[in-house]
Design a protein around this motif. Structure first.
Motif, PDB file in Angstrom:
ATOM      1  N   SER A 179       0.762  -1.193  -0.109  1.00  0.00           N
ATOM      2  CA  SER A 179       0.023   0.005  -0.031  1.00  0.00           C
ATOM      3  C   SER A 179       0.714   1.138   0.020  1.00  0.00           C
ATOM      4  CB  SER A 179      -0.822  -0.031   1.155  1.00  0.00           C
ATOM      5  OG  SER A 179      -0.223  -0.002   2.436  1.00  0.00           O
ATOM      6  N   ILE A 180       2.159   1.156   0.721  1.00  0.00           N
ATOM      7  CA  ILE A 180       2.724   2.432   0.654  1.00  0.00           C
ATOM      8  C   ILE A 180       3.456   2.569  -0.869  1.00  0.00           C
ATOM      9  CG2 ILE A 180       5.284   3.410   1.546  1.00  0.00           C
ATOM     10  CD1 ILE A 180       3.135   3.061   3.602  1.00  0.00           C
ATOM     11  N   GLU A 221       2.061   1.728  -3.435  1.00  0.00           N
ATOM     12  CA  GLU A 221       0.916   2.172  -4.255  1.00  0.00           C
ATOM     13  C   GLU A 221       0.698   3.567  -4.104  1.00  0.00           C
ATOM     14  OE1 GLU A 221      -2.673  -0.306  -3.774  1.00  0.00           O
ATOM     15  OE2 GLU A 221      -1.961  -1.208  -5.478  1.00  0.00           O
ATOM     16  N   ALA A 222       0.734   4.166  -2.912  1.00  0.00           N
ATOM     17  CA  ALA A 222       0.673   5.341  -2.530  1.00  0.00           C
ATOM     18  C   ALA A 222       1.418   6.312  -3.210  1.00  0.00           C
ATOM     19  CB  ALA A 222       0.559   5.436  -0.813  1.00  0.00           C
ATOM     20  N   ALA A 223       2.877   5.903  -3.087  1.00  0.00           N
ATOM     21  CA  ALA A 223       3.939   6.936  -3.627  1.00  0.00           C
ATOM     22  C   ALA A 223       3.498   6.945  -5.190  1.00  0.00           C
ATOM     23  CB  ALA A 223       5.071   6.279  -3.336  1.00  0.00           C
ATOM     24  N   MET A 224       3.386   5.888  -5.701  1.00  0.00           N
ATOM     25  CA  MET A 224       3.015   5.506  -7.204  1.00  0.00           C
ATOM     26  C   MET A 224       1.928   6.462  -7.318  1.00  0.00           C
ATOM     27  SD  MET A 224       4.842   2.256  -8.567  1.00  0.00           S
ATOM     28  CE  MET A 224       3.752   1.359  -7.581  1.00  0.00           C
ATOM     29  N   MET A 234       1.101   8.905  -6.203  1.00  0.00           N
ATOM     30  CA  MET A 234       1.178  10.472  -6.125  1.00  0.00           C
ATOM     31  C   MET A 234       2.216  10.918  -7.408  1.00  0.00           C
ATOM     32  SD  MET A 234      -0.357  11.500  -3.805  1.00  0.00           S
ATOM     33  CE  MET A 234       0.561  13.426  -3.984  1.00  0.00           C
ATOM     34  N   LEU A 272      12.035   2.175   5.229  1.00  0.00           N
ATOM     35  CA  LEU A 272      11.125   1.479   5.866  1.00  0.00           C
ATOM     36  C   LEU A 272      11.816  -0.039   5.850  1.00  0.00           C
ATOM     37  CD1 LEU A 272       7.766   2.223   4.578  1.00  0.00           C
ATOM     38  CD2 LEU A 272       8.757   2.667   6.715  1.00  0.00           C
ATOM     39  N   HIS A 327      12.672   6.995  -1.465  1.00  0.00           N
ATOM     40  CA  HIS A 327      11.708   7.717  -0.481  1.00  0.00           C
ATOM     41  C   HIS A 327      11.051   6.780   0.655  1.00  0.00           C
ATOM     42  CE1 HIS A 327      11.837  11.334  -3.284  1.00  0.00           C
ATOM     43  NE2 HIS A 327      12.931  11.223  -3.089  1.00  0.00           N
ATOM     44  N   HIS A 328      10.639   5.668   0.277  1.00  0.00           N
ATOM     45  CA  HIS A 328       9.542   4.975   0.990  1.00  0.00           C
ATOM     46  C   HIS A 328      10.175   3.482   1.467  1.00  0.00           C
ATOM     47  CE1 HIS A 328       6.732   8.188   0.662  1.00  0.00           C
ATOM     48  NE2 HIS A 328       7.079   8.068  -0.933  1.00  0.00           N
ATOM     49  N   ARG A 386       8.811   0.017  12.782  1.00  0.00           N
ATOM     50  CA  ARG A 386       7.649   1.024  12.352  1.00  0.00           C
ATOM     51  C   ARG A 386       6.335  -0.018  12.311  1.00  0.00           C
ATOM     52  NH1 ARG A 386       9.371   6.458   9.889  1.00  0.00           N
ATOM     53  NH2 ARG A 386      11.318   5.936   9.359  1.00  0.00           N
ATOM     54  N   ARG A 387       5.121   0.911  12.564  1.00  0.00           N
ATOM     55  CA  ARG A 387       3.854   0.385  12.549  1.00  0.00           C
ATOM     56  C   ARG A 387       3.347   1.061  11.420  1.00  0.00           C
ATOM     57  NH1 ARG A 387       1.707  -2.595  16.460  1.00  0.00           N
ATOM     58  NH2 ARG A 387       3.184  -3.057  18.386  1.00  0.00           N
ATOM     59  N   TRP A 388       2.330   0.441  10.681  1.00  0.00           N
ATOM     60  CA  TRP A 388       1.597   1.227   9.843  1.00  0.00           C
ATOM     61  C   TRP A 388       0.108   0.801   9.470  1.00  0.00           C
ATOM     62  CZ3 TRP A 388       6.613  -0.077   8.087  1.00  0.00           C
ATOM     63  CH2 TRP A 388       6.666  -1.460   7.545  1.00  0.00           C
ATOM     64  N   GLN A 433      12.234   7.021  -7.213  1.00  0.00           N
ATOM     65  CA  GLN A 433      11.786   7.768  -5.740  1.00  0.00           C
ATOM     66  C   GLN A 433      11.104   6.820  -4.691  1.00  0.00           C
ATOM     67  OE1 GLN A 433       9.775  10.804  -8.155  1.00  0.00           O
ATOM     68  NE2 GLN A 433      11.231  12.394  -7.452  1.00  0.00           N
ATOM     69  N   VAL A 434      10.102   5.861  -5.274  1.00  0.00           N
ATOM     70  CA  VAL A 434       9.415   5.160  -4.658  1.00  0.00           C
ATOM     71  C   VAL A 434      10.292   4.151  -3.598  1.00  0.00           C
ATOM     72  CG1 VAL A 434       7.837   3.258  -4.357  1.00  0.00           C
ATOM     73  CG2 VAL A 434       7.378   4.800  -6.087  1.00  0.00           C
TER      74      VAL A 434
END
Lengths: 290, 431
Positions: free
Chosen positions: B314-315, B317-320, B322, B337, B332-333, B429-431, B328-329
Motif C-alpha cells: 500500500s505504501i 501504491e500510495a507513492a506511485m 502520487m 522502511l 523515499h519510501h 515501525r507500525r503502519w 523515488q518510490v
C-alpha cells in the motif's frame, strides 16, 4: 446534489419471480445501455479490454467521464470496476501480467501512448485507495510529498501554503493544525483517509480516482468523506468505485453499473436507482445479488 | 434430530468435555516439550560459558615479581639514550639478571643461574628499557620495579595459590625462591594489561590479543564497506526492478545456494582468485575482507530482500499514485522502511564474519604475526584464528589465554547481536 430514493426494497423478491439469473445472461455482443457519452468529456474510454494473463477482466468498455462530474462505478464483487479504475491512471502497469487494450484518453491525449510519461499522468490523475495508506511520516510530509517531487513549490512558504490549503480542502486542517509534525499514521482511520485525499489534491490533479474510499471507515467518517467528495466535485472530476449503493446514490451525478467485466448501464444516478434501464441493473440495486 | 433434543445435546456436551480434557492434557504436554527444549539449549550455553570462564578468568591476572633494579650505564652499554643505534645494541637483559642476582645472592653455577634467570619473562629487559626511556632521569638510579614473571612461574604461582600447585616444569630451587618471594610479599598477581595491549608472542606471558582484535576490526570494516552497499543494491534491484523471469529465478536459487556453501570454499576461491590471479598480498586484511565479503553477501542479500518484501504494497501504491518515479518510490519510501531489517541482517552477517576462521586459514591469515596491524595492507590475523593458534600451542599457559580470547570474541558477538535486536525493536515501525 442528487437525492435518490431509498432503493433497496423497491421490488421485494417474491417466490413467483421466475429464476432471475436465467434471464440475466449476457452475451458477448451486448451493448451498454444508457448515456455512456458526454459532450464535455474529460476522459474518454473506447473499447477498453483488460487482461490478466489470459483471463479477460474488462470486456469492451466504452464510456466518457464529463468535466467536474462525480461518476460512481458500482457492481458485484469481481465485476472489474476497480481494475477499470486503476487503468485510468495506469496503476495497472505495476502488475506484470496485466494488459490493457483499447483507447483511454484524457483531453484527447492517449494515456497509453509510449510518448506519455506515467509520472506526469499520475500528477494529473490522483488516486485515493481503499485502505487509508498515509506514508509513515509526519502529516506535513505526507501532504508536502507530491508538491516536493513534482517541484510545485519554490519556497518553504509556498509549500506551507499548499499544505494548509490542501488540508483545508480536505476539511482536516482544523483537526491537525496543532500537530502537523506528528506521524500521519497516528490519526484515526477517517482522518487518515482525509489525509490521503489532502495528499492527492496537493498536486492539483484534474481527475481524482477513488477506489472504495470508505469501505474501511465507520458511518460517521464515511459521511464526512462523502461531504468532502461533494465539495471537491466543484473543482475536480471524480470517479469513485463503491460497494455501497447508498453512497453511489448520495454522492454521484452519474452511475455506471459493471457486471462480470462488462459495462451494463450508465445513466444519471437518479434514473439508475429509480428506473434502471437494464434488467441486471435492476436486479443488482434491488438486492437480488451483490 | 428433533425427536430427542435433550439427550442429543447432553451427549454432545459429554463428548466435548471428554475431548476437552484430552486437548488440555495435550496442550500441557506440548508446553512442556517447549520448556524442555529451551532448557536443553540454555543448559548447553551454561556449560559452555562455565567451562570457558572457569578456564579463562585466570588469564586476566598475571604474576609479577618485585626486584630492585639499578640502571647501570656500563652494564647496559648505552651512554646516549637518544641514539637509536646504541639503544638497539644495549644489553637490557643484563639489568634484570643483575637484579635477580642481587635478590638471590647465593646462586652459583650455570644451571642454577639459568633457572634463576628463568624466573622472569625473557622480555623483562625490554620492559625496563621502555621504563628508562620514558623517564631518562632514572639512568644510574636504583628503584624497585614489578617485573613480569615467566609463564611457568605464573602457572605455578596461580595453581599454588589455588591450593593445587602444578610444579611439573619447576625445579626445587625455583619453588624455594618463589616461597621466599611470597614470604617477603615480593610476588603478586596484577591485572594483565598485556593481554589487551600487545600482539601475539611465543612467550605466553607476553602474548596479547590486540593484534588479532585490530585484524578483526580491519577485516570487518572492509567487509561491511563492501558487502552492505553491494548486498543492498543487489537486493533492491532484484526485488524492485528486475523482471520476474527464468534468469532472476536462476539468480535467486544461486544466491540461496551460496548462503549454504561451506565457508572454506570461499577461502579457496579467495586464494585462487584474489591471491593467485590478482596478486593481492596474502595474510592482509584486504584479502580477508574480500573473502568474507563473498561469504556474507548472500546473507545480506537474503535478509535485505526479506526486509524489502515486508514493506506493505500500500505504501508503494500510495507513492506511485502520487506520481513518484520507481526510484523515488524506492529511495523515499521502501528503503527507509526496510533499513532496520537490512541493518539487522548486516550486523548478523558481520557477526558471522567475525566468528569465521576457516576461509582465512586458506588465505594465509593464520601466520604468526607479532606486530599490531595499522592498516589494510599490514599482515594480520583475526580473533578466531588467534584462538585456533593458541589452542594449538604446547605451552600450558596458553590454555587460559585461549579461553580468555574466546571470552573476548563471545562478548563482541553478544554485543553485536544485542545491537541487532535493539535496532530491530527500536526502528520497527507500525503502519
Amino acid at each position: 446534489m442528487t437525492q435518490a430514493a431509498p432503493v433497496t426494497k423497491k421490488k421485494p423478491v417474491s417466490k413467483t419471480t421466475p429464476k432471475p439469473m436465467q434471464n440475466l445472461e449476457i452475451t458477448d455482443h451486448q451493448a451498454t445501455v444508457g448515456k455512456c457519452f458526454a459532450d464535455n468529456a474529460k476522459m474518454t474510454m473506447r473499447n477498453v479490454n483488460v487482461f490478466y494473463d489470459d483471463k479477460q477482466a474488462i470486456h469492451d468498455v466504452s464510456i466518457d467521464i464529463a468535466k467536474n462530474e462525480v461518476i460512481a462505478m458500482i457492481g458485484p464483487s469481481g465485476c472489474g470496476k476497480s481494475t477499470f479504475l486503476r487503468s485510468l491512471n495506469r496503476m495497472n502497469d505495476t502488475v506484470d501480467i496485466c494488459r490493457v487494450e483499447g483507447q483511454i484518453c484524457m483531453d484527447g491525449e492517449d494515456l497509453y501512448s509510449p510518448k506519455l510519461d506515467v509520472v506526469e499522468l499520475r500528477a494529473r490523475v490522483g488516486m485515493v485507495f481503499q485502505k487509508p495508506n498515509p506514508f509513515p511520516k509526519s502529516i506535513y510530509e505526507n501532504v508536502a510529498y507530491g508538491p516536493k517531487i513534482h517541484g510545485l513549490a519554490d519556497t518553504r512558504v509556498d509549500l506551507d501554503e499548499i499544505v494548509e490549503n490542501s488540508l483545508r480542502k480536505a476539511s482536516l486542517w482544523e483537526e491537525v493544525k496543532e500537530r502537523l509534525h506528528q506521524a500521519g499514521t497516528g490519526l484515526s482511520g477517517g482522518q487518515q483517509q482525509r489525509l490521503c485525499i489532502a495528499r492527492a489534491i496537493a498536486v492539483s490533479p484534474e481527475v481524482i480516482l477513488m477506489d472504495e474510499p470508505c469501505s474501511a471507515l465507520d458511518p460517521i467518517a464515511t459521511a464526512r468523506i462523502e461531504e468532502l467528495i461533494e465539495e471537491l466535485s466543484q473543482n475536480f472530476t471524480i470517479a469513485i468505485v463503491t460497494h455501497s449503493m447508498q453512497q453511489a446514490a448520495r454522492v454521484s451525478h452519474r452511475t455506471a453499473y459493471f457486471h462480470l467485466g462488462r459495462l451494463i448501464e450508465v445513466n444519471p444516478t437518479e434514473q439508475v436507482f429509480t428506473m434502471p434501464e437494464h434488467q441486471l441493473t435492476e436486479a443488482y440495486i434491488t438486492g437480488r445479488f451483490g | 434430530m428433533t425427536k430427542k433434543p435433550m439427550t442429543d445435546s447432553s451427549n454432545h456436551l459429554d463428548k466435548i468435555k471428554k475431548s476437552l480434557s484430552r486437548r488440555n492434557r495435550a496442550e500441557k504436554r506440548f508446553r512442556w516439550y517447549g520448556r524442555m527444549a529451551v532448557f536443553v539449549g540454555l543448559a548447553a550455553v551454561m556449560v559452555l560459558f562455565t567451562d570457558i570462564i572457569s578456564k579463562g578468568h585466570g588469564a586476566f591476572r598475571i604474576t609479577y615479581v618485585e626486584l630492585q633494579v639499578t640502571y647501570d650505564q656500563d652494564m647496559i652499554g648505552v651512554e646516549n639514550l637518544t641514539d637509536p643505534a646504541q639503544l638497539a645494541l644495549g644489553d637490557w637483559e643484563a639489568l634484570s639478571k643483575a637484579a635477580l642476582r642481587n635478590e638471590f645472592g647465593d646462586v652459583s653455577g650455570r644451571r642454577d643461574k639459568r633457572k634463576l634467570y628463568g624466573l622472569i619473562s625473557s622480555g623483562a629487559g625490554y620492559d625496563l628499557k621502555d621504563r628508562l626511556l620514558a623517564n631518562p632521569l632514572l639512568l644510574g638510579e636504583t628503584e624497585n620495579v614489578w617485573i613480569l614473571a615467566d609463564d611457568d612461574i605464573d602457572t605455578y604461582y596461580k595453581s599454588w595459590l589455588d591450593g593445587e600447585p602444578y610444579a611439573a616444569r619447576m625445579s626445587a630451587k625455583q619453588i624455594q625462591w618463589i616461597d621466599e618471594l611470597h614470604a617477603q610479599g615480593k610476588i603478586r598477581l596484577q591485572f594483565n594489561s598485556n593481554l589487551f595491549t600487545r600482539g601475539d608472542s611465543r612467550e605466553p606471558e607476553q602474548a596479547g590479543i590486540r593484534g588479532a582484535v585490530m585484524g578483526s576490526l580491519l577485516v570487518l570494516i572492509l567487509t561491511l564497506m563492501l558487502s552492505f552497499p553491494i548486498g543492498v543494491s543487489a537486493a533492491i534491484y532484484l526485488e524492485e526492478f528486475a523482471p520476474r523471469n527464468r534468469w532472476t529465478d536462476f539468480i535467486e536459487v544461486n544466491i540461496n545456494n551460496l548462503a549454504a556453501v561451506p565457508s572454506i570454499i570461499f577461502g579457496l576461491l579467495g586464494l585462487a582468485i584474489f591471491i593467485n590471479f590478482f596478486h593481492v598480498p596474502r595474510s592482509v586484511p584486504i584479502v580477508g575482507g574480500l573473502v568474507l565479503t563473498l561469504m556474507t553477501l548472500p546473507t545480506i542479500i537474503i535478509t535485505s530482500r526479506a526486509a524489502i518484501k515486508s514493506v506493505p504494497p500500500s505504501i508503494r501504491e500510495a507513492a506511485m499514485g502520487m506520481g513518484a518515479s520507481k526510484s523515488q518510490v524506492v529511495l523515499h519510501h521502501v528503503l527507509p522502511l526496510s533499513l532496520p531489517g537490512m541493518l539487522t541482517g548486516a550486523i548478523i552477517g558481520m557477526a558471522q564474519a567475525l566468528g569465521e576462521s576457516a576461509p582465512l586459514l586458506m588465505i594465509g591469515m593464520v601466520a604468526f604475526i607479532v606486530d599490531i596491524p595499522a592498516g589494510f595492507s599490514d599482515p594480520a590475523t583475526v580473533l578466531p584464528v588467534q584462538i585456533f593458534l593458541w589452542a594449538d600451542s604446547p605451552e600450558r599457559a596458553f590454555i587460559e589465554k585461549t579461553s580468555a580470547a574466546i571470552m573476548v570474541l563471545l562478548s563482541f558477538l553478544i554485543v553485536m547481536n544485542t545491537v541487532a535486536v535493539w535496532l530491530r525493536k527500536r526502528l520497527e515501525r507500525r503502519w
